[in-house]
Motif scaffolding. Structure first.
Motif, short mmCIF file in Angstrom:
data_model
loop_
_atom_site.label_atom_id
_atom_site.label_comp_id
_atom_site.label_asym_id
_atom_site.label_seq_id
_atom_site.Cartn_x
_atom_site.Cartn_y
_atom_site.Cartn_z
N ALA A 110 49.45 35.46 58.16
CA ALA A 110 50.00 36.80 58.30
C ALA A 110 49.01 37.85 57.81
N HIS A 111 48.40 37.62 56.66
CA HIS A 111 47.45 38.62 56.14
C HIS A 111 46.14 38.60 56.93
N ALA A 112 45.68 37.41 57.36
CA ALA A 112 44.45 37.36 58.14
C ALA A 112 44.62 38.09 59.47
N THR A 113 45.75 37.91 60.14
CA THR A 113 45.98 38.61 61.41
C THR A 113 46.09 40.11 61.20
N ALA A 114 46.75 40.54 60.13
CA ALA A 114 46.83 41.97 59.85
C ALA A 114 45.45 42.57 59.60
N THR A 115 44.59 41.83 58.90
CA THR A 115 43.22 42.32 58.65
C THR A 115 42.43 42.43 59.95
N LEU A 116 42.53 41.45 60.81
CA LEU A 116 41.79 41.49 62.08
C LEU A 116 42.33 42.58 63.00
N ARG A 117 43.63 42.82 62.97
CA ARG A 117 44.18 43.90 63.79
C ARG A 117 43.69 45.26 63.31
N THR A 118 43.52 45.41 62.02
CA THR A 118 42.98 46.66 61.50
C THR A 118 41.53 46.85 61.91
N LEU A 119 40.76 45.77 61.87
CA LEU A 119 39.35 45.86 62.23
C LEU A 119 39.13 45.96 63.74
N ALA A 120 40.15 45.71 64.54
CA ALA A 120 39.99 45.85 65.99
C ALA A 120 39.70 47.30 66.37
N TYR A 121 40.30 48.25 65.65
CA TYR A 121 39.99 49.66 65.92
C TYR A 121 38.53 49.96 65.60
N ARG A 122 38.04 49.42 64.48
CA ARG A 122 36.64 49.65 64.13
C ARG A 122 35.71 49.02 65.16
N ASP A 123 36.09 47.88 65.68
CA ASP A 123 35.25 47.22 66.68
C ASP A 123 35.09 48.10 67.91
N ALA A 124 36.19 48.70 68.38
CA ALA A 124 36.11 49.58 69.55
C ALA A 124 35.30 50.84 69.24
N ALA A 125 35.47 51.38 68.03
CA ALA A 125 34.71 52.58 67.67
C ALA A 125 33.22 52.29 67.53
#
Length: 604
Positions: A110-125
């Protein structure tokens, strides 16, 4: 709150520590030192598994999947992180022979998926910024559309990372675009925490009775559990903080387990009922300007039906020297960081004996720097909640229903010198704004963010540029003949934008209220006082008509010095003692201490 008054539900957080622990099956008491060791074993298993999972998933395909929001079969990914991870096949790997319950795996995913979802915005930026980055000049071209816009601070950080990567690789490799977050950044570090919010009753249960909280959680009995028998339920008893007694709490959430220098700490969350604020019906607003001279200044604007009026006399927050202390601690921490970096450079080429001495000095410097960081965190917390309490009381006394603050995403301290920029950046404005939102909700006041551009440079009456006859901290309009303190004028403009644009306010996904367009409305200066008078310390009256008696010669009179004003540290009440409680810190566990297991587990 009355039965007819509209209510809203607001989550909040608090911390507490257990003062007793017993085995849920046998009822035997467990010493708190042994409890800390068993919690450490749990955190080691969770941290190691989450680190391994993030390292394995640190690839562009992971972020492509999260950005698309679809699994392999084209179905939309669930909102819960552990369910989405199970559907995508993201399962952590534990050491050979170690048994971990499936509910602990749920906490990890649960925490690993939440962290990756947060970093997905940074990846696109980062992909958008790297496509517009020129390695020859080291500059990023301006965005072509609104979708490519990112905050300037984030863009500068990515630019530094792109320049560092250009220096590491050759020109042909640096010219490949677009880059991804996995090309310029490493996997994020995992903090040793057990977030029980993703678990169910098979792993943790929470019960709150009056002023006591009981948490039942399964903990390992050994560093490397091999079966279910090595996981036993432990019942922890903790006291609720005094300020939560009698609160209208509707739901208690499972806490997060973490360890600090004092032992086990429970980071808890709850939801309470508060008066629902009505932004559209508000006629009085308080504007809060983030000032470089102080943390904030406030002023009141009232909509009388014939227009907006204000007395242009505001309230400046007095931090009583805490801001100077924070600036001093920041300077000291930066000095220790530079000194440790210099010793590391010297240790790279030093002989083995000298290198060992330098590494010992570096360890001492790092410990001192961490201690300074802890002290700054405590001061920041007291400062932000003291500021929020003062501003919320000021708004309640003015009968305001809206508090307007500057949008911090558009506010950045620049061109004021290195020292002043650092001082403005370390003032914890974001945390102060969150504390203000939390505190104002208890009295039914809505905190809304408004655009900050031009708030201290334009006249609240005619919207023309102001002059600075007395320097930086004064403002004056020759046409309207109004002016005064620069921060108070800016607070009036912010309150005006909140009242003028309240019909266009939007609520974000995080629950905050924003007004994204600045609408000007003329403000008339009224002779009547519209804002409350801030409370000031009263001085004792001295009778001047009575002649003071002269002391005899040769006798030294002791002067009566008044007691200093109470600081924000005096508001912290001592912890409640629990006499006769088995398992407290005063009574150590009888069982021999277990050996530390950090680094003993190896992944194969």
């Amino acid at each position: 709150m009355s039965n007819t008054e509209p209510i809203d539900w607001r989550p909040f957080a608090f911390t507490t520590r257990p003062y007793a622990a017993v085995d849920d099956t046998t009822g035997d008491p467990i010493g708190l030192d042994d409890l800390d060791i068993r919690v450490r074993w749990l955190l080691d298993l969770i941290t190691g598994a989450e680190t391994e999972l993030l390292t394995r998933l640190w690839q562009p395909g992971t972020f492509d999947t999260l950005a698309a929001g679809r699994d392999r079969d084209g179905r939309a990914l669930p909102q819960h992180g552990h369910v989405a991870a199970a559907r995508l096949g993201w399962t952590p790997i534990y050491p050979d022979g170690v048994y971990v319950p499936s509910r602990v795996t749920r906490v990890v995913t649960a925490h690993a998926t939440a962290t990756l979802r947060t970093l997905a915005y940074r990846d696109a930026a980062i992909a958008s910024l790297s496509a517009r980055f020129d390695p020859a000049t080291g500059r990023i071209a301006a965005p072509e559309c609104a979708a490519e816009y990112v905050p300037s601070g984030f863009a500068r950080g990515v630019r530094r990372q792109l320049l560092a990567r250009t220096r590491r690789v050759d020109e042909t490799a640096s010219a490949v675009t677009p880059l991804r977050i996995t090309d310029i950044q490493t996997p994020p570090q995992v903090s040793p925490m057990a977030r029980l919010s993703a678990a169910d009753t098979q792993l943790a249960r929470l019960t709150v009775l009056d002023d006591t909280m009981v948490l039942t959680v399964k903990l390992p009995t050994t560093a490397a559990p091999t079966g279910r028998a090595h996981w036993r339920s432990v019942r922890l008893t903790a006291a609720l903080p005094p300020h939560l007694h009698g609160r209208a709490v509707t739901q208690w959430h499972l806490p997060t387990l973490t360890l600090d220098t004092r032992g086990l700490l429970l980071r808890c969350a709850a939801t309470e009922a508060v008066p629902a604020g009505d932004l559209a019906a508000g006629t009085t607003a308080v504007g809060v300007d983030w000032s470089p001279a102080t943390l904030g200044a406030a002023a009141v604007v009232t909509d009388t039906g014939d227009g907006l009026v204000s007395d242009l006399r505001g309230y400046s927050y007095d931090d009583r020297g805490l801001g100077i202390k924070l600036a001093r601690l920041q300077t000291e921490g930066q000095f220790l960081h530079r000194k440790a970096a210099r010793l590391r450079r010297l240790a790279e080429t030093a002989p083995p004996r000298v290198r060992a001495e330098l590494e010992a000095k570096i360890a001492v410097l790092e410990d001192n720097r961490l201690a300074i960081g802890v002290k700054r965190g405590k001061i920041n917390r007291e400062l932000e909640f003291h500021f929020a309490r003062q501003v919320a009381d000021y708004a309640a006394a003015a009968e305001a229903t809206v508090i307007a603050v500057e949008d911090l995403t558009t506010l950045e301290a620049r061109r004021r010198g290195r020292r002043n920029n650092n001082r403005a950046a370390q003032s914890a404005r974001r945390r102060a704004a969150d504390a203000l939102t939390h505190t104002a909700a208890r009295v039914g006041v809505v905190v809304v963010s408004v655009p900050a551009r031009g708030s201290s440079a334009l006249c609240p009456g005619c919207n023309e540029p102001l002059t600075r006859p007395g320097g930086y901290h004064t403002a004056w309009c020759e046409a309207c003949k109004v002016g005064g303190n620069r921060d108070h004028v800016a607070a009036v403009n912010l309150a005006t934008r909140a009242l003028s644009g309240r019909a266009a306010a939007v609520r974000t996904r995080s629950g905050s209220v924003e007004i994204r367009t600045a609408v000007h409305a003329p403000v008339r200066k009224c002779r009547d006082k519209t804002g409350p008078t801030p409370r000031r310390p009263r001085h004792r009256r001295v009778r001047r008509s009575i002649t003071a008696s002269r002391p005899p010669k040769g006798v030294t009179q002791s002067r009566n010095c008044p007691a200093p004003e109470a600081s924000v540290w005096d508001t912290v009440e001592p912890a409640t003692s629990h006499d006769g409680v088995v398992g407290s810190r005063e009574e150590r566990g009888s069982s021999p201490p277990a050996t530390p297991v950090a680094g003993s587990i190896r992944f194969t």
